[in-house]
Design a protein around this motif. Structure first.
Motif, PDB file in Angstrom:
ATOM      1  N   LYS A   7       0.848  -1.191   0.000  1.00 32.46           N
ATOM      2  CA  LYS A   7       0.000   0.000   0.000  1.00 32.46           C
ATOM      3  C   LYS A   7       0.884   1.242   0.000  1.00 32.46           C
ATOM      4  O   LYS A   7       1.829   1.342   0.765  1.00 32.46           O
ATOM      5  CB  LYS A   7      -0.880  -0.002   1.248  1.00 32.46           C
ATOM      6  CG  LYS A   7      -1.747   1.216   1.404  1.00 32.46           C
ATOM      7  CD  LYS A   7      -2.413   1.202   2.770  1.00 32.46           C
ATOM      8  CE  LYS A   7      -3.068   2.504   3.082  1.00 32.46           C
ATOM      9  NZ  LYS A   7      -2.158   3.642   3.160  1.00 32.46           N
ATOM     10  N   LYS A   8       0.554   2.173  -0.873  1.00 32.48           N
ATOM     11  CA  LYS A   8       1.294   3.430  -0.921  1.00 32.48           C
ATOM     12  C   LYS A   8       0.916   4.283   0.276  1.00 32.48           C
ATOM     13  O   LYS A   8      -0.261   4.493   0.557  1.00 32.48           O
ATOM     14  CB  LYS A   8       0.975   4.164  -2.225  1.00 32.48           C
ATOM     15  CG  LYS A   8       1.835   5.355  -2.497  1.00 32.48           C
ATOM     16  CD  LYS A   8       1.511   5.910  -3.875  1.00 32.48           C
ATOM     17  CE  LYS A   8       2.386   7.046  -4.252  1.00 32.48           C
ATOM     18  NZ  LYS A   8       2.046   7.561  -5.591  1.00 32.48           N
ATOM     19  N   LYS A  67      -3.011   0.757 -13.241  1.00 35.70           N
ATOM     20  CA  LYS A  67      -2.082   1.835 -13.589  1.00 35.70           C
ATOM     21  C   LYS A  67      -0.822   1.341 -14.279  1.00 35.70           C
ATOM     22  O   LYS A  67      -0.304   2.006 -15.160  1.00 35.70           O
ATOM     23  CB  LYS A  67      -1.702   2.607 -12.330  1.00 35.70           C
ATOM     24  CG  LYS A  67      -2.876   3.336 -11.700  1.00 35.70           C
ATOM     25  CD  LYS A  67      -2.452   4.078 -10.492  1.00 35.70           C
ATOM     26  CE  LYS A  67      -1.933   5.427 -10.909  1.00 35.70           C
ATOM     27  NZ  LYS A  67      -1.677   6.333  -9.812  1.00 35.70           N
ATOM     28  N   ARG A  75       0.006  -2.389 -10.334  1.00 31.96           N
ATOM     29  CA  ARG A  75      -0.366  -1.222  -9.536  1.00 31.96           C
ATOM     30  C   ARG A  75      -1.746  -0.782  -9.973  1.00 31.96           C
ATOM     31  O   ARG A  75      -2.019  -0.678 -11.172  1.00 31.96           O
ATOM     32  CB  ARG A  75       0.631  -0.083  -9.733  1.00 31.96           C
ATOM     33  CG  ARG A  75       1.931  -0.363  -9.076  1.00 31.96           C
ATOM     34  CD  ARG A  75       2.814   0.844  -9.107  1.00 31.96           C
ATOM     35  NE  ARG A  75       4.065   0.534  -8.455  1.00 31.96           N
ATOM     36  CZ  ARG A  75       5.087   1.351  -8.402  1.00 31.96           C
ATOM     37  NH1 ARG A  75       5.009   2.541  -8.952  1.00 31.96           N
ATOM     38  NH2 ARG A  75       6.175   1.015  -7.772  1.00 31.96           N
ATOM     39  N   THR A  77      -5.440   1.675  -8.653  1.00 29.45           N
ATOM     40  CA  THR A  77      -6.069   2.662  -7.793  1.00 29.45           C
ATOM     41  C   THR A  77      -7.539   2.302  -7.648  1.00 29.45           C
ATOM     42  O   THR A  77      -8.172   1.917  -8.618  1.00 29.45           O
ATOM     43  CB  THR A  77      -5.953   4.068  -8.422  1.00 29.45           C
ATOM     44  OG1 THR A  77      -4.575   4.409  -8.524  1.00 29.45           O
ATOM     45  CG2 THR A  77      -6.664   5.118  -7.586  1.00 29.45           C
ATOM     46  N   ARG A  79     -11.056   4.013  -6.660  1.00 28.44           N
ATOM     47  CA  ARG A  79     -11.730   5.300  -6.429  1.00 28.44           C
ATOM     48  C   ARG A  79     -13.154   4.996  -6.015  1.00 28.44           C
ATOM     49  O   ARG A  79     -13.932   4.411  -6.772  1.00 28.44           O
ATOM     50  CB  ARG A  79     -11.723   6.145  -7.682  1.00 28.44           C
ATOM     51  CG  ARG A  79     -12.351   7.526  -7.430  1.00 28.44           C
ATOM     52  CD  ARG A  79     -12.319   8.416  -8.634  1.00 28.44           C
ATOM     53  NE  ARG A  79     -10.939   8.698  -9.003  1.00 28.44           N
ATOM     54  CZ  ARG A  79     -10.556   8.986 -10.236  1.00 28.44           C
ATOM     55  NH1 ARG A  79     -11.411   9.008 -11.217  1.00 28.44           N
ATOM     56  NH2 ARG A  79      -9.285   9.235 -10.481  1.00 28.44           N
TER      57      ARG A  79
END
Length: 81
Positions: A7-8, A67, A75, A77, A79
């Motif tokens: 996790k970023k 991504k 990777r 995301t 939303r």
């Protein structure tokens, strides 16, 4: 469903929205059967011990964006609405 993901993470300087640090941390993610809630824990043992999650996200109606793919590294995301 459950398992480990990287996790970023990042912090803010407290006065503005500028990130002062950005890194990747391994976290244990869980989506319980019959729910749309995604929760994460520092490790799987924390989840199994009933400790509260570090964070979560309601994924109902969420969109996932792929991504980048490098070899077997993906990777994405999420939303939420």
């Amino acid at each position: 469903m459950e398992g480990y993901l990287d996790k970023k993470s990042g912090g803010h300087d407290g006065r503005s929205k500028l990130k002062v640090m950005e890194k990747w941390d391994k976290r244990f993610f869980v989506i319980a059967a019959g729910t749309s809630e995604l929760y994460y824990f520092k490790k799987g043992d924390d989840y199994r011990a009933g400790k509260p999650p570090l964070g979560g996200l309601d994924c109902k109606g969420a969109t996932v964006f792929l991504k980048e793919v490098k070899g077997e590294t993906y990777r994405f995301t999420v939303r939420s609405t």
